[in-house]
Design an enzyme around this catalytic site. Structure first.
Site, PDB file in Angstrom:
ATOM      1  N   LYS A  44       0.841  -1.204   0.000  1.00 52.09           N
ATOM      2  CA  LYS A  44       0.000   0.000   0.000  1.00 52.09           C
ATOM      3  C   LYS A  44       0.877   1.256   0.000  1.00 52.09           C
ATOM      4  O   LYS A  44       0.580   2.241  -0.678  1.00 52.09           O
ATOM      5  CB  LYS A  44      -0.934  -0.011   1.229  1.00 52.09           C
ATOM      6  CG  LYS A  44      -2.038  -1.068   1.136  1.00 52.09           C
ATOM      7  CD  LYS A  44      -2.799  -1.271   2.458  1.00 52.09           C
ATOM      8  CE  LYS A  44      -3.750  -2.453   2.351  1.00 52.09           C
ATOM      9  NZ  LYS A  44      -4.492  -2.762   3.590  1.00 52.09           N
ATOM     10  N   ASP A  65     -10.845   3.322   4.773  1.00 51.52           N
ATOM     11  CA  ASP A  65     -11.328   1.935   4.696  1.00 51.52           C
ATOM     12  C   ASP A  65     -12.859   1.887   4.608  1.00 51.52           C
ATOM     13  O   ASP A  65     -13.425   0.877   4.179  1.00 51.52           O
ATOM     14  CB  ASP A  65     -10.936   1.168   5.974  1.00 51.52           C
ATOM     15  CG  ASP A  65      -9.594   0.462   5.869  1.00 51.52           C
ATOM     16  OD1 ASP A  65      -9.313  -0.120   4.807  1.00 51.52           O
ATOM     17  OD2 ASP A  65      -8.859   0.463   6.872  1.00 51.52           O
ATOM     18  N   GLN A 101      -4.126  -1.284   9.860  1.00 47.45           N
ATOM     19  CA  GLN A 101      -4.196  -2.625   9.273  1.00 47.45           C
ATOM     20  C   GLN A 101      -4.828  -3.605  10.266  1.00 47.45           C
ATOM     21  O   GLN A 101      -4.426  -3.682  11.428  1.00 47.45           O
ATOM     22  CB  GLN A 101      -2.783  -3.090   8.864  1.00 47.45           C
ATOM     23  CG  GLN A 101      -2.741  -4.433   8.156  1.00 47.45           C
ATOM     24  CD  GLN A 101      -3.400  -4.425   6.764  1.00 47.45           C
ATOM     25  OE1 GLN A 101      -3.513  -3.379   6.118  1.00 47.45           O
ATOM     26  NE2 GLN A 101      -3.840  -5.582   6.308  1.00 47.45           N
TER      27      GLN A 101
END
Ligand code: GUN
Length: 297
Positions: free
Chosen positions: A52, A119, A96
């Protein structure tokens, strides 16, 4: 002929398409930025976060890399999130998942400023998505919609079966499919570990999205001719390879390919799209927070 849907190619198109939006932001002196927070020593999570970071740099998004000791107290993660929320230089925050067991993951998601929640996991953003007014669509299901669009697969009126009910993929995928919106309007069934006769459900589907995290659980026998199969699974299974493992999906690819009209491979299907849509959400986050309108691909 089965259409093998090339996630790398579609993801590259999304990244290219973001170029104009990033240029528009640059004209207003804005460089989008994403902070990733990793509180884990799981090798797969480390790999995902580093990919990412690389993606951001490739398209001109500033990447801020924060790593916390997995044994640190939960407060350290909360304080980190608070600092990132308050930092005007940070547009997007991604913690994460999974976080260590001693950290309450729901508290983590609630703590992130909803405007920086690229997200789309904060309850405010989940609620907006369900209500049909999404701010940030979660990256994997949004990526699946883009893959279906690229492959000219019609969801309107289709029977879609989502296998898996995770907060990250299954639930938001189903919620997107039922919206009165582009790449929605599907008659949607969500299957999970308590579903009876899964094969009967998947055989009745025009579109199967496999997101259960169980290696190769769906095979060709469970599918009907011409179905579109989207495999979200990325499972490491022991194998006689240099790394000692190989990646397989939730779908038994060879037998499913015989039945499918279109299918995504693993790797090279959904995975690259999840990463591309994170960039998409980060550019949108920068646009919203700096009040600079952009056209998104
Ligand atoms: N872990 C697995 N997938 C994801 C994701 O899409 N976002 C975050 N934050 N963690 C994950």
């Amino acid at each position: 002929m089965t259409d093998i849907i090339d996630g790398n190619a579609v993801a590259a198109d999304v990244r290219d398409g973001l170029g104009d939006a990033i240029d528009t932001l640059a004209d207003a002196d804005v460089t989008p930025s994403l902070a990733t927070v990793l509180m884990s020593d799981d090798p797969a999570s480390e790999t995902y976060v580093s990919m990412k970071q690389d993606d951001c740099e490739e398209v001109g998004i500033d990447a801020i890399d924060i790593e916390l000791d997995p044994d640190a107290p939960a407060e350290e993660l909360y304080d980190t999130i608070d600092d990132l929320n308050d930092d005007p230089e940070v547009d997007g925050i991604l913690v994460q998942m999974p976080v260590p067991d001693h950290v309450d993951d729901r508290a983590v998601l609630r703590r992130i400023d909803p405007l920086k929640d690229v997200d789309g996991f904060h309850p405010e953003n989940v609620g907006r998505l369900v209500a049909g007014n999404a701010r940030y669509k979660p990256c994997t299901p949004h990526g699946v919609q883009k893959l279906l669009a690229a492959a000219d697969v019609e969801t309107d009126g289709a029977d879609a079966v989502v296998v898996g009910r995770s907060d990250i993929v299954g639930k938001p995928m189903a919620n997107l499919f039922v919206q009165k919106d582009e790449y929605g309007n599907a008659t949607t069934t969500v299957c999970h570990s308590r579903t009876e006769d899964l094969a009967a459900k998947t055989r009745a589907a025009d579109i199967v999205v496999a997101a259960a995290g169980v290696p190769e659980m769906i095979d060709g026998d469970m599918l009907s001719e011409g179905v579109t199969v989207v495999d979200v699974g990325i499972n490491r299974v022991d194998a006689d390879t240099e790394k000692g493992y190989e990646l397989v999906g939730d779908v038994e690819y060879e037998s499913a390919k015989e039945k499918a009209g279109a299918i995504t491979p693993v790797p090279g299907g959904v995975g690259p799209m999840t990463r591309a849509m994170l960039l998409w959400n980060t550019v949108k986050a920068a646009s919203l927070q700096h009040d600079v309108p952009v056209d998104l691909p």
